[in-house]
Design a protein around this motif. Sequence first.
Motif, mmCIF file in Angstrom:
data_model
loop_
_atom_site.group_PDB
_atom_site.id
_atom_site.type_symbol
_atom_site.label_atom_id
_atom_site.label_comp_id
_atom_site.label_asym_id
_atom_site.label_seq_id
_atom_site.Cartn_x
_atom_site.Cartn_y
_atom_site.Cartn_z
ATOM 1 N N LEU A 134 0.841 -1.184 0.000
ATOM 2 C CA LEU A 134 0.000 0.000 0.000
ATOM 3 C C LEU A 134 0.883 1.243 0.000
ATOM 4 O O LEU A 134 1.900 1.284 0.686
ATOM 5 N N LEU A 135 0.499 2.228 -0.797
ATOM 6 C CA LEU A 135 1.208 3.510 -0.883
ATOM 7 C C LEU A 135 0.446 4.529 -0.050
ATOM 8 O O LEU A 135 -0.731 4.796 -0.312
ATOM 9 N N ASP A 136 1.113 5.093 0.991
ATOM 10 C CA ASP A 136 0.411 6.054 1.846
ATOM 11 C C ASP A 136 0.511 7.472 1.280
ATOM 12 O O ASP A 136 1.163 7.712 0.251
ATOM 13 N N ALA A 137 -0.124 8.420 1.947
ATOM 14 C CA ALA A 137 -0.183 9.803 1.470
ATOM 15 C C ALA A 137 1.183 10.477 1.439
ATOM 16 O O ALA A 137 1.368 11.475 0.744
ATOM 17 N N ASN A 138 2.154 9.926 2.170
ATOM 18 C CA ASN A 138 3.505 10.489 2.198
ATOM 19 C C ASN A 138 4.441 9.824 1.192
ATOM 20 O O ASN A 138 5.643 10.078 1.208
ATOM 21 N N GLY A 139 3.891 8.962 0.341
ATOM 22 C CA GLY A 139 4.696 8.307 -0.683
ATOM 23 C C GLY A 139 5.473 7.100 -0.192
ATOM 24 O O GLY A 139 6.339 6.590 -0.898
ATOM 25 N N ARG A 140 5.170 6.627 1.011
ATOM 26 C CA ARG A 140 5.850 5.445 1.547
ATOM 27 C C ARG A 140 5.056 4.194 1.190
ATOM 28 O O ARG A 140 3.827 4.211 1.151
ATOM 29 N N VAL A 141 5.772 3.114 0.945
ATOM 30 C CA VAL A 141 5.151 1.837 0.623
ATOM 31 C C VAL A 141 5.193 0.949 1.872
ATOM 32 O O VAL A 141 6.250 0.742 2.462
ATOM 33 N N TRP A 142 4.032 0.449 2.241
ATOM 34 C CA TRP A 142 3.892 -0.450 3.380
ATOM 35 C C TRP A 142 3.563 -1.837 2.879
ATOM 36 O O TRP A 142 2.762 -2.008 1.969
ATOM 37 N N GLU A 143 4.195 -2.846 3.478
ATOM 38 C CA GLU A 143 3.892 -4.235 3.174
ATOM 39 C C GLU A 143 3.173 -4.831 4.375
ATOM 40 O O GLU A 143 3.647 -4.715 5.511
ATOM 41 N N MET A 144 2.027 -5.458 4.116
ATOM 42 C CA MET A 144 1.235 -6.064 5.174
ATOM 43 C C MET A 144 0.931 -7.505 4.823
ATOM 44 O O MET A 144 0.737 -7.832 3.656
ATOM 45 N N GLU A 145 0.877 -8.334 5.844
ATOM 46 C CA GLU A 145 0.454 -9.719 5.670
ATOM 47 C C GLU A 145 -0.734 -9.963 6.587
ATOM 48 O O GLU A 145 -0.686 -9.634 7.780
ATOM 49 N N PHE A 146 -1.787 -10.528 6.012
ATOM 50 C CA PHE A 146 -2.994 -10.859 6.760
ATOM 51 C C PHE A 146 -3.273 -12.351 6.637
ATOM 52 O O PHE A 146 -3.106 -12.926 5.561
ATOM 53 N N ASN A 147 -3.734 -12.952 7.718
ATOM 54 C CA ASN A 147 -4.208 -14.316 7.665
ATOM 55 C C ASN A 147 -5.462 -14.305 6.795
ATOM 56 O O ASN A 147 -6.408 -13.566 7.087
ATOM 57 N N ALA A 148 -5.471 -15.093 5.740
ATOM 58 C CA ALA A 148 -6.589 -15.068 4.793
ATOM 59 C C ALA A 148 -7.828 -15.768 5.330
ATOM 60 O O ALA A 148 -8.918 -15.577 4.808
ATOM 61 N N THR A 149 -7.667 -16.543 6.390
ATOM 62 C CA THR A 149 -8.797 -17.260 6.971
ATOM 63 C C THR A 149 -9.580 -16.402 7.959
ATOM 64 O O THR A 149 -10.804 -16.372 7.934
ATOM 65 N N ASP A 150 -8.847 -15.681 8.831
ATOM 66 C CA ASP A 150 -9.543 -14.901 9.860
ATOM 67 C C ASP A 150 -9.284 -13.394 9.779
ATOM 68 O O ASP A 150 -9.850 -12.626 10.547
ATOM 69 N N GLY A 151 -8.421 -12.956 8.870
ATOM 70 C CA GLY A 151 -8.168 -11.530 8.670
ATOM 71 C C GLY A 151 -7.194 -10.900 9.647
ATOM 72 O O GLY A 151 -7.001 -9.688 9.617
ATOM 73 N N ALA A 152 -6.569 -11.696 10.498
ATOM 74 C CA ALA A 152 -5.632 -11.146 11.476
ATOM 75 C C ALA A 152 -4.392 -10.573 10.787
ATOM 76 O O ALA A 152 -3.841 -11.192 9.869
#
Length: 81
Positions: free
Chosen positions: A55-73
Amino acid sequence: MAAEISYDEARALRKAGKILPLSTVIAQAQVVKPGKVIEIQLDEDDGQYEYEIELLDANGRVWEMEFNATDGALMDLELDD
């Protein structure tokens, strides 16, 4: 080692109720870090399904996130260098 899941496999997993809809996980990602989603991948790692979202935030930084696809954690959140 993680294996990328194809679109057809993801659709079958969703229909079987084994993973959350992508829209649900994107909404959760937007709560964690508001911004523009630039990449999404569904992987299977040791029998666990994971959505990886960049995800690209409003400040131009890229964030990487990992979510459990079963429960969304949220499993991991990193600022991409």
